[in-house]
Write an enzyme that holds these catalytic residues in place. Structure first.
Site, PDB file in Angstrom:
ATOM      1  N   LYS A 195       0.830  -1.208   0.000  1.00  0.00           N
ATOM      2  CA  LYS A 195       0.000   0.000   0.000  1.00  0.00           C
ATOM      3  C   LYS A 195       0.863   1.256   0.000  1.00  0.00           C
ATOM      4  O   LYS A 195       0.579   2.225  -0.721  1.00  0.00           O
ATOM      5  CB  LYS A 195      -0.932  -0.010   1.213  1.00  0.00           C
ATOM      6  CG  LYS A 195      -1.777   1.264   1.373  1.00  0.00           C
ATOM      7  CD  LYS A 195      -2.734   1.483   0.219  1.00  0.00           C
ATOM      8  CE  LYS A 195      -3.470   2.822   0.320  1.00  0.00           C
ATOM      9  NZ  LYS A 195      -4.421   2.862   1.437  1.00  0.00           N
ATOM     10  N   LEU A 196       1.909   1.275   0.808  1.00  0.00           N
ATOM     11  CA  LEU A 196       2.780   2.445   0.855  1.00  0.00           C
ATOM     12  C   LEU A 196       3.476   2.664  -0.481  1.00  0.00           C
ATOM     13  O   LEU A 196       3.597   3.806  -0.947  1.00  0.00           O
ATOM     14  CB  LEU A 196       3.815   2.294   1.969  1.00  0.00           C
ATOM     15  CG  LEU A 196       3.257   2.352   3.396  1.00  0.00           C
ATOM     16  CD1 LEU A 196       4.345   1.999   4.408  1.00  0.00           C
ATOM     17  CD2 LEU A 196       2.679   3.725   3.709  1.00  0.00           C
TER      18      LEU A 196
END
Length: 299
Positions: A195-196
């Site tokens: 996600k990051l």
């Protein structure tokens, strides 16, 4: 159950909607009823999972008065009523608070339960929380999401999960109420890394899109037509599509600036800790995007 006046057990008006052929008896708790979490929780309720909610603000749970959801008085009460607890709060500190406070989720949850971290947080926070949960024989899965509230309502949210295979598999029927695809990336923290990285690349692409449409203006081109070309051509990006869909209004992106800055900082911290080579071009582009959104009301 919350015993405050007006906060008695709430049930859906009329007959609960059943969209599947099987009604699950897995009890689900949900905390974090914002623009992302609320549509996710509603989909869980619509699939007839027994659902318990908790929120700091009563207005957040009032929106579920037309469902069969129960409103808990504390996170601990929610934990006691749940086999799987989903968190979709904003920051690392919020996750640790609702789980670890004296009346937190882990205080009430029975051994054998699973806590799902839908928030976008540092992988180290996931591991720290998991260490505390393990003392109570509770598993933790990190499962940040991408796509927005509208995607959750349409059952097409992206879930990036990390954790033990059996724990992710146990949660998958809940994820399937609001997500497609659900991707298991590896051990705990893997979902956060994905996600990051996704948010890091998106932030870089926002800067590229802003510059692209500014260049189109300078060349005397119709930016709407340019957006159509990008949507069908090899030069397109999700960021360009988001800008075009907003009518090239950057207000939404500017409101998201604190979250974009947080996620960029987290990714770079993780990369530096792992001694991974810093992606210089992407890092420069994210810096450009953040500074542009910070100072400019329009692309």
């Amino acid at each position: 159950m919350d015993q405050r006046p007006g906060h008695q057990r709430r049930r859906r008006l009329g007959h609960p909607a059943v969209t599947g052929t099987v009604t699950s008896t897995t009890r689900v708790g949900f905390i974090g009823l914002g623009s992302q979490g609320a549509p996710m929780a509603r989909r869980i309720a619509e699939e007839s999972f027994p659902l318990t909610l908790w929120a700091r603000r009563r207005t957040s749970t009032d929106a579920f008065a037309d469902t069969a959801a129960t409103v808990a008085a504390t996170p601990a009460e929610l934990g006691a009523a749940s086999d799987i607890v989903c968190l979709c709060v904003v920051a690392d500190a919020d996750v640790e608070d609702v789980l670890l406070r004296p009346d937190g989720v882990l205080t009430g949850m029975a051994p054998g339960g699973v806590v799902v971290l839908h928030s976008t947080i540092h992988p180290d926070t996931c591991r720290r929380v998991a260490d505390e949960a393990a003392k109570r024989e509770i598993a933790v899965v990190d499962a940040p999401v991408s796509g927005g509230g509208g995607a959750a309502a349409e059952r097409r949210l992206l879930v990036m999960s990390g954790g033990q295979e059996a724990d992710v598999a146990r949660c998958r029927p809940v994820f399937d109420t609001f997500a497609d695809p659900v991707i298991h990336l590896g051990p705990l923290g893997s979902g956060q890394l994905a996600k990051l990285l996704n948010n890091f690349v998106f932030t870089a692409q926002v800067g590229l899109a802003l510059d692209t449409f500014s260049l189109a203006d300078g060349l005397g081109m119709d930016r709407t037509a340019v957006a159509q070309v990008l949507a069908h051509g090899t030069g397109g990006s999700r960021a360009a599509a988001v800008l075009a869909a907003s009518g090239f209004n950057t207000d939404g992106l500017r409101r998201a600036l604190p979250l974009l800055r947080k996620d960029v900082g987290l990714l770079l911290d993780v990369a530096d800790t792992a001694r991974a080579p810093r992606p210089r071009t992407l890092a420069d582009l994210t810096t450009h995007t953040l500074s542009t959104l910070d100072r400019s009301p329009a692309p």
